[in-house]
Design an enzyme around this catalytic site. Structure first.
Site, PDB file in Angstrom:
ATOM      1  N   LYS A  33       0.828  -1.223   0.000  1.00 10.60           N
ATOM      2  CA  LYS A  33       0.000   0.000   0.000  1.00 10.60           C
ATOM      3  C   LYS A  33       0.857   1.265   0.000  1.00 10.60           C
ATOM      4  O   LYS A  33       0.497   2.257  -0.625  1.00 10.60           O
ATOM      5  CB  LYS A  33      -0.967   0.006   1.180  1.00 10.60           C
ATOM      6  CG  LYS A  33      -0.329   0.138   2.545  1.00 10.60           C
ATOM      7  CD  LYS A  33      -1.371   0.158   3.636  1.00 10.60           C
ATOM      8  CE  LYS A  33      -0.748   0.204   5.002  1.00 10.60           C
ATOM      9  NZ  LYS A  33       0.047   1.406   5.267  1.00 10.60           N
ATOM     10  N   THR A  34       2.019   1.236   0.684  1.00  8.44           N
ATOM     11  CA  THR A  34       2.895   2.412   0.698  1.00  8.44           C
ATOM     12  C   THR A  34       3.388   2.714  -0.714  1.00  8.44           C
ATOM     13  O   THR A  34       3.472   3.872  -1.131  1.00  8.44           O
ATOM     14  CB  THR A  34       4.098   2.184   1.640  1.00  8.44           C
ATOM     15  OG1 THR A  34       3.599   1.802   2.920  1.00  8.44           O
ATOM     16  CG2 THR A  34       4.939   3.436   1.790  1.00  8.44           C
ATOM     17  N   ASP A 225      -3.330   7.664   4.606  1.00  7.76           N
ATOM     18  CA  ASP A 225      -2.846   6.316   4.903  1.00  7.76           C
ATOM     19  C   ASP A 225      -3.496   5.826   6.197  1.00  7.76           C
ATOM     20  O   ASP A 225      -3.885   6.624   7.046  1.00  7.76           O
ATOM     21  CB  ASP A 225      -1.327   6.377   5.052  1.00  7.76           C
ATOM     22  CG  ASP A 225      -0.691   4.994   5.057  1.00  7.76           C
ATOM     23  OD1 ASP A 225      -1.378   4.017   4.709  1.00  7.76           O
ATOM     24  OD2 ASP A 225       0.504   4.892   5.409  1.00  7.76           O
ATOM     25  N   GLU A 226      -3.607   4.501   6.364  1.00  7.75           N
ATOM     26  CA  GLU A 226      -4.144   3.888   7.597  1.00  7.75           C
ATOM     27  C   GLU A 226      -5.482   4.518   7.984  1.00  7.75           C
ATOM     28  O   GLU A 226      -5.704   4.901   9.142  1.00  7.75           O
ATOM     29  CB  GLU A 226      -3.148   4.043   8.757  1.00  7.75           C
ATOM     30  CG  GLU A 226      -1.750   3.519   8.477  1.00  7.75           C
ATOM     31  CD  GLU A 226      -1.632   2.009   8.490  1.00  7.75           C
ATOM     32  OE1 GLU A 226      -2.684   1.331   8.512  1.00  7.75           O
ATOM     33  OE2 GLU A 226      -0.508   1.493   8.460  1.00  7.75           O
ATOM     34  N   GLN A 256      -6.831  -4.462  10.262  1.00  8.75           N
ATOM     35  CA  GLN A 256      -5.739  -3.947  11.086  1.00  8.75           C
ATOM     36  C   GLN A 256      -6.160  -2.730  11.902  1.00  8.75           C
ATOM     37  O   GLN A 256      -5.334  -1.921  12.313  1.00  8.75           O
ATOM     38  CB  GLN A 256      -4.536  -3.598  10.198  1.00  8.75           C
ATOM     39  CG  GLN A 256      -3.940  -4.810   9.503  1.00  8.75           C
ATOM     40  CD  GLN A 256      -2.675  -4.471   8.739  1.00  8.75           C
ATOM     41  OE1 GLN A 256      -1.677  -4.066   9.321  1.00  8.75           O
ATOM     42  NE2 GLN A 256      -2.707  -4.639   7.432  1.00  8.75           N
ATOM     43  N   ARG A 614       3.242  -9.570  10.867  1.00  7.78           N
ATOM     44  CA  ARG A 614       4.537  -8.866  10.861  1.00  7.78           C
ATOM     45  C   ARG A 614       5.646  -9.814  10.400  1.00  7.78           C
ATOM     46  O   ARG A 614       6.725  -9.375  10.043  1.00  7.78           O
ATOM     47  CB  ARG A 614       4.907  -8.363  12.283  1.00  7.78           C
ATOM     48  CG  ARG A 614       3.969  -7.352  12.947  1.00  7.78           C
ATOM     49  CD  ARG A 614       3.620  -6.197  12.081  1.00  7.78           C
ATOM     50  NE  ARG A 614       2.384  -6.453  11.357  1.00  7.78           N
ATOM     51  CZ  ARG A 614       2.003  -5.825  10.265  1.00  7.78           C
ATOM     52  NH1 ARG A 614       2.761  -4.903   9.733  1.00  7.78           N
ATOM     53  NH2 ARG A 614       0.862  -6.114   9.671  1.00  7.78           N
TER      54      ARG A 614
END
Length: 772
Positions: A33-34, A225-226, A256, A614
């Site tokens: 996504k980044t 973002d997020e 998340q 992670r």
């Protein structure tokens, strides 16, 4: 220019190439996504969108810096400098600096951190003569913070009888008065707390339509973002700024969303399509980070949640190793297992310690891990402990620097007015505070006019106060021509801070001086970095804002050879080849404080999903059979989350045992019941049975407790215990006796346990089973 688009897969390319309109990118863990956000910004600029018209909001400064660095590589450094990119708080602090006068604040307002805010609240509670055991300052701070994030201002609070009643029921009927006084004190000190940066931005955009129109026109393209982690206050700001052009792109993953305790509202992402017209929905479902086993295991967990958006995360990566599950007797054993495993894996795989992370649900769990890592000489770093900028000596220097910019800052002034000691006592400070409240002025202003006010302060003290104000004013003059590093270096010398610390020759005192040196080094680096950026000078004001908005991860120097220890919340957005999730027990993970509703339990499950995803190559889940909690040894039960993972993705390193409660008391203390005596017999006469006679009672009173002869007659040989005997202990497991010493009740055995190492046990207390 277009070759960067070839680095994207089809799913990633689609949202990058949509220039106008509203869109939501539902991005699974590790799906890039980044990269999508970065390339989308670069693509917009290639399509003629001015970099000044793009706003990108992230959740850490570190993420913003990494994105800006990547964009610079595509479009060039000079253009990338013009982007408005950073965290919600840093971007809105910048806007508030420009518009501060409209809200009655100075341009150089101070940003209070949590410690500062709590200190003000503590002072308010004391001034109002309230019971500090009822009005706990941390609890009050948390309550006020939640009000601000829900846009409940002081005025809104007093117009809401339900809130007042709820606080009265919680035995805090004066909470509204504390809130009002706290806000007034911050305003008088020219300070905003962390929550004000959002609340005041909302106030600015609501009360001043011309300001809103100006920023709407400026930020024609907005990227967030997020998005699943935004709270109500952040959501409203984004809605307001994007309303005119509706060129908004939000990226997030409902799976998340783990910050409900901070006010994050998962409905912001779930309801995004209702907020804008013609929203395009894109899904990034290919995970590039983890192995098939880890991805599929994580999917099998998160599908248990009922509140979620549809997506199927998959990966083309290798199958990879199964997730390893290990059970130990105690948390000490758990730490030893993790440390040994890290050491062996690092040696066998020739891997850096920086490739390992230990994740836990609560900070308290780090102790056992730290002990075990230290014994193995494995370097580690704890994230989320005491931040560098929260250490006393650093706060002292920062307080002097804050006073230079904003002499109204009373928290900073009270901290350093008599440090190093200059003969200005607490009584004098209290008199100054009373006078400042009376004249509706800051303490610094009262000190400057000390000769014109009758404060009943002797001439010697007056001179000391005047010397202090003169020193601060001289710093203000020098600051006009100095950068952040130069003024800080000057302040540490002239105030005598370093000289004071040098008097303390202890290792702690030396460490404090080293910390101040590290601060100055950091300021020098900051000034050098700022020279490369547009519209920055490396000034003290820029540095203090950077410090106020920094997070623990932002200060990471990137030491590659340390094991990372952190809570799962802090691990969000990070990745490691090897991840150990420890304390996988009921009441711990999921937390016993977050299991009363389905929504809470689903948040805990999302938290576990974040922890598991992670890991790139290998994940370990560990739990104990017993653990000390609140000073008591409790019987632990494996977490339900382990059972929820499809068993085909798991490998148990210890046999699966059905959980059975082990009594904490010995059954031998209870007598056997003779059931034949329980048959009811009719009394032979109507008179009740008589108690003991007076003579019998006298004999009973003369009785003494019988001394146990067990300890006197104790004989290890008779108990089949000798050097070389194999035994088993309830906590330490199996071991071999290597030495026996002492006699009678003092007999001790030295036993080398397989898991517990070498222990010396007093045999009359040790419950050992002899193994054949």
């Amino acid at each position: 220019m277009q070759d960067y688009l070839e680095q994207l897969n089809d799913a990633q390319r689609a949202p990058v190439l949509q220039k106008d309109g509203a869109m939501i990118v539902i991005a699974g863990a590790g799906s890039g996504k980044t990269r999508v956000l970065t390339f989308r910004i670069a693509y917009l600029m290639s399509q003629g969108v001015d970099s000044f018209n793009i706003l990108a909001l992230t959740f850490t400064n570190k993420a913003a810096r990494e994105m800006k660095k990547r964009i610079s590589q595509i479009v060039g450094t000079s253009e990338a400098k013009n982007l408005w990119m950073g965290t919600f708080h840093s971007v809105f602090a910048k806007i508030l600096r420009f518009e501060a006068d409209k809200l009655g604040y100075p341009t150089n307002f101070t940003i209070y951190d949590t410690q500062d805010s709590q200190s003000v609240i503590r002072a308010v509670i004391k001034e109002m003569n309230l019971d500090k055991d009822v009005y706990k300052y941390k609890q009050v701070y948390s309550r006020i913070s939640s009000y601000k994030n829900s846009l409940i201002t002081v005025k809104a609070y007093f117009n809401n009888p339900e809130l007042q009643e709820a606080d009265a029921m919680a035995k805090m009927p004066r909470l509204g008065d504390i809130y009002k006084s706290y806000v007034e004190k911050c305003f008088k000190a020219g300070a905003m707390d962390f929550d004000d940066l959002l609340l005041k931005t909302n106030e600015l955009l609501t009360r001043f339509p011309e300001v809103l129109a100006r920023y709407q026109n400026r930020f024609r393209y907005i990227l967030v973002d997020e998005y699943q982690d935004t709270n109500h206050s952040q959501y409203l700001i984004v809605r307001a700024l994007s309303d005119r052009f509706q060129n908004i792109c939000v990226v997030g993953d409902d799976a998340q969303s783990i910050y409900a305790f901070r006010g994050a509202n998962i409905n912001n992402i779930l309801n995004f399509q209702k907020d804008y017209d013609d929203v395009n929905v894109y899904r990034l479902e290919q995970n590039y980070r983890s192995t098939k086993n880890i991805v599929n295991a994580a999917n099998s967990i998160i599908e248990k949640n009922k509140t979620r958006l549809d997506k199927i995360v998959w990966t083309a990566n290798d199958e990879g190793a199964k997730i390893k599950v290990n059970r130990t007797m105690t948390d000490g054993d758990e730490g030893r297992f993790v440390a040994s495993n890290i050491f062996e894996t690092a040696m066998n795989e020739q891997s850096s310690f920086g490739n390992f992370a230990i994740l836990y649900r609560t900070n308290a769990q780090s102790r056992a891990m730290e002990d075990a890592l230290r014994k193995k000489d494995i370097p580690y770093r704890i994230y989320g402990g005491l931040s560098f900028y929260q250490r006393k000596e650093i706060k002292d220097v920062i307080s002097y620097l804050r006073l230079i910019l904003n002499p109204k800052d009373e928290e900073a002034l009270k901290r350093v007015i008599n440090y190093p000691a200059r003969g200005i006592g607490q009584t004098t400070v209290e008199k100054l505070t009373v006078a400042a409240n009376h004249y509706q002025r800051s303490i610094f202003e009262v000190m400057k006019a000390i000769d014109k006010i009758d404060l009943k302060i002797n001439s010697g003290t007056k001179n000391k106060l005047q010397n202090f104000t003169t020193m601060i004013e001289s710093f203000q003059v020098i600051n006009q021509n100095y950068d952040a590093f130069q003024i800080a270096e000057h302040v540490t010398k002239k105030t005598g801070l370093v000289t004071e610390l040098k008097k303390d020759g202890t290792p702690e005192g030396i460490a404090r001086i080293e910390n101040i040196e590290e601060l100055l080094n950091g300021m020098r680096d900051f000034v050098e970095e700022q020279k490369e950026l547009a519209d920055t000078t490396g000034s003290l004001a820029e540095f203090l804002e950077d410090v106020a908005l920094a997070t623990d991860l932002d200060n990471d120097k990137g030491d590659e050879d340390r094991v990372a220890l952190m809570t799962v919340h802090l691990a969000k957005g990070l990745e490691f080849p090897y991840v150990y999730i420890v304390g996988m027990e009921e009441e711990l993970f999921p937390s016993g404080m977050s299991m009363s509703t389905r929504a809470e339990l689903e948040e805990e499950r999302r938290l576990f999903y974040v922890a598991l995803t992670r890991a790139e190559k290998q994940a370990y889940l560990t739990y104990t059979q017993s653990r000390y909690r609140w000073g008591k040894l409790i019987d632990a039960e494996p977490s339900r989350f382990i059972e929820e993972i499809d068993a085909s993705f798991l490998e148990y390193l210890t046999p699966i045992t059905e959980h059975r409660y082990k009594p904490l008391i010995d059954a031998d203390i209870f007598e056997e019941v003779d059931h034949s005596k329980l048959r009811l017999k009719k009394p032979t006469s109507g008179t009740p049975p008589k108690g003991p006679t007076e003579e019998q009672l006298r004999k009973l009173r003369r009785l003494r407790p019988v001394k146990s002869s067990a300890s006197k007659d104790f004989n290890p040989a008779a108990s089949n215990l000798a050097v070389g005997t194999f035994v088993e202990h309830v906590r330490f497991g199996k071991g071999k006796i290597t030495k026996i010493e002492g006699v009678g009740a003092d007999t001790k055995a030295e036993i080398n346990f397989e898991n517990g190492g070498l222990k010396k046990l007093l045999l009359r207390f040790a419950k050992l089973n002899v193994l054949d």
